[in-house]
Design a protein around this motif. Sequence first.
Motif, short mmCIF file in Angstrom:
data_model
loop_
_atom_site.label_atom_id
_atom_site.label_comp_id
_atom_site.label_asym_id
_atom_site.label_seq_id
_atom_site.Cartn_x
_atom_site.Cartn_y
_atom_site.Cartn_z
N LYS A 170 0.81 -1.23 0.00
CA LYS A 170 0.00 0.00 0.00
C LYS A 170 0.84 1.27 0.00
O LYS A 170 0.41 2.29 0.53
N VAL A 181 -1.79 -4.73 -2.40
CA VAL A 181 -2.06 -5.22 -1.04
C VAL A 181 -0.98 -6.17 -0.54
O VAL A 181 -1.08 -6.71 0.56
N ARG A 230 -5.63 4.03 -3.76
CA ARG A 230 -6.40 3.87 -2.51
C ARG A 230 -7.90 3.80 -2.77
O ARG A 230 -8.57 2.88 -2.31
N ILE A 231 -8.43 4.73 -3.56
CA ILE A 231 -9.89 4.72 -3.75
C ILE A 231 -10.34 3.51 -4.56
O ILE A 231 -11.42 2.97 -4.34
N ASN A 285 -8.82 0.52 -4.55
CA ASN A 285 -8.72 -0.66 -3.68
C ASN A 285 -9.78 -0.65 -2.58
O ASN A 285 -10.41 -1.67 -2.31
N ASP A 286 -9.97 0.52 -1.98
CA ASP A 286 -10.87 0.58 -0.82
C ASP A 286 -12.33 0.78 -1.22
O ASP A 286 -13.19 0.88 -0.35
N LYS A 287 -12.59 0.86 -2.53
CA LYS A 287 -13.96 1.05 -3.04
C LYS A 287 -14.55 2.32 -2.42
O LYS A 287 -15.60 2.32 -1.81
N GLU A 288 -13.80 3.42 -2.60
CA GLU A 288 -14.25 4.73 -2.10
C GLU A 288 -14.66 5.61 -3.27
O GLU A 288 -14.21 5.41 -4.40
#
Length: 386
Positions: free
Chosen positions: A10, A46, A368-369, A371-374
């Motif tokens: 990450k 990850v 980040r968005i 991967n994190d589903k943001e």
Amino acid sequence: MRAVEYHGKKTMKVRERPRPLVTDPTDVILKVTITCICGSDLHMYVGFMPGMKNGDVCGHEFMGVVESVGPEVQNLKPGDRVVTAFDIACNQCRPCHRQEFSCCDTTNPSKEQELLYGDRLAGFFGYSHLTGGWEGGQAEFVRVPFADMNCLKVPEELDDEHAIFLSDILPTAWHANELGQVGEGDNVAIWGAGPVGLFAAHCALIRGAARVVLIDSVQYRLDFAKKKLHAVATINRKNKNVYKELRSIFPEGPDVAIEAVGFHYVESLVHKLETTLNLETDTAEILNELIYSVRKAGRIGIVGVYAGYANHFNVGAMMEKGLTIAAGQTPVQKYWPTLLPLVQSGRIDSTLPITHVLPLSEAPRAYRIFNDKEDGCVKVLLKPQM
Ligand code: NAD
Ligand code: ZN
């Protein structure tokens, strides 16, 4: 030039580094105009992808303008706008002659992959030293070897955003349908409503599927799929039993099940992975759900990436039900002659999954968005010149 480098789990950094140069006579150097982050990059992000080294340049989905060419390049010249294939093919070996470009014998020198699989696949851009250690295209410039084979000239009337996904996820979605032999009248269930699953659903409908159901646990992705492809039904696995839901829609079970999710490692195994390459996923849970749900004598196409063993794979159900299971990394170049006309005519909505367009400098946030589903993220494009 600036490039997106891997610096551990990450930790993606945009750093200055030397520009790549033509080192082989078949190389071209591309000035990258668009690159993207793929679900495959997330396996690496990850920390599950063995063979990553700090400072490796990531990215296997990219396109750009030819900057310079090696002396043996036949079909490309500076100024040409091209999209590339993630799998690097030499077009000279036996697998390439059979159009099995993702199995090219020449472009991956990794001994480790041979130990793990008994064979070496093609080299892939920006995807660890297990796949050849090639520098990726999440950068301002990238070197493309065997360029005549691995670049597709983009017709003038097609803009970059309509062409970029020919580098991977559109051919991969088509490959999933080929593996599952999706044809007229078929009922199709697809696990994973990410960019690959979404395009796989679109392709299934284009190939004449009767009904298509998408399965995921992220509601906004299912809603996005419904909004974009009115004809699909969706199942949120968080609050529904997938098998029962599918059997209520298709009493016999779907004719075809497509896996567009990929592997999930147990964190505690990661250390072991790095040392022994004895890759093991925690379970074959997703694969078993496909095997269980598909109809008797049905077909399964697996394009979700599995880099090693999966425990408790239900080989009994597979054998007794008489299933045909096919899997693979996509031979991208093989599908270009089929897909380019479908993209040009607009039959394929080739910008389907795009939700974000960001400058390359924002790659860490983009990872980040995604991967994190943001932020409703389905697919991010990164533009080095933005
Ligand atoms: P993604 O991570 O955006 O999408 C995967 C989706 O699966 C996510 O929306 C996630 O919520 C969902 N999911 C997780 N667990 C699930 C489950 N149990 N059941 C149903 N859905 C579940 O990635 P993507 O870009 O769409 O790629 C999907 C897969 O395809 C990845 O494994 C990627 O490595 C692989 N891939 C393979 C090839 C190839 O050549 N074979 C090429 C590109 C991508
Ligand atoms: Zn990809």
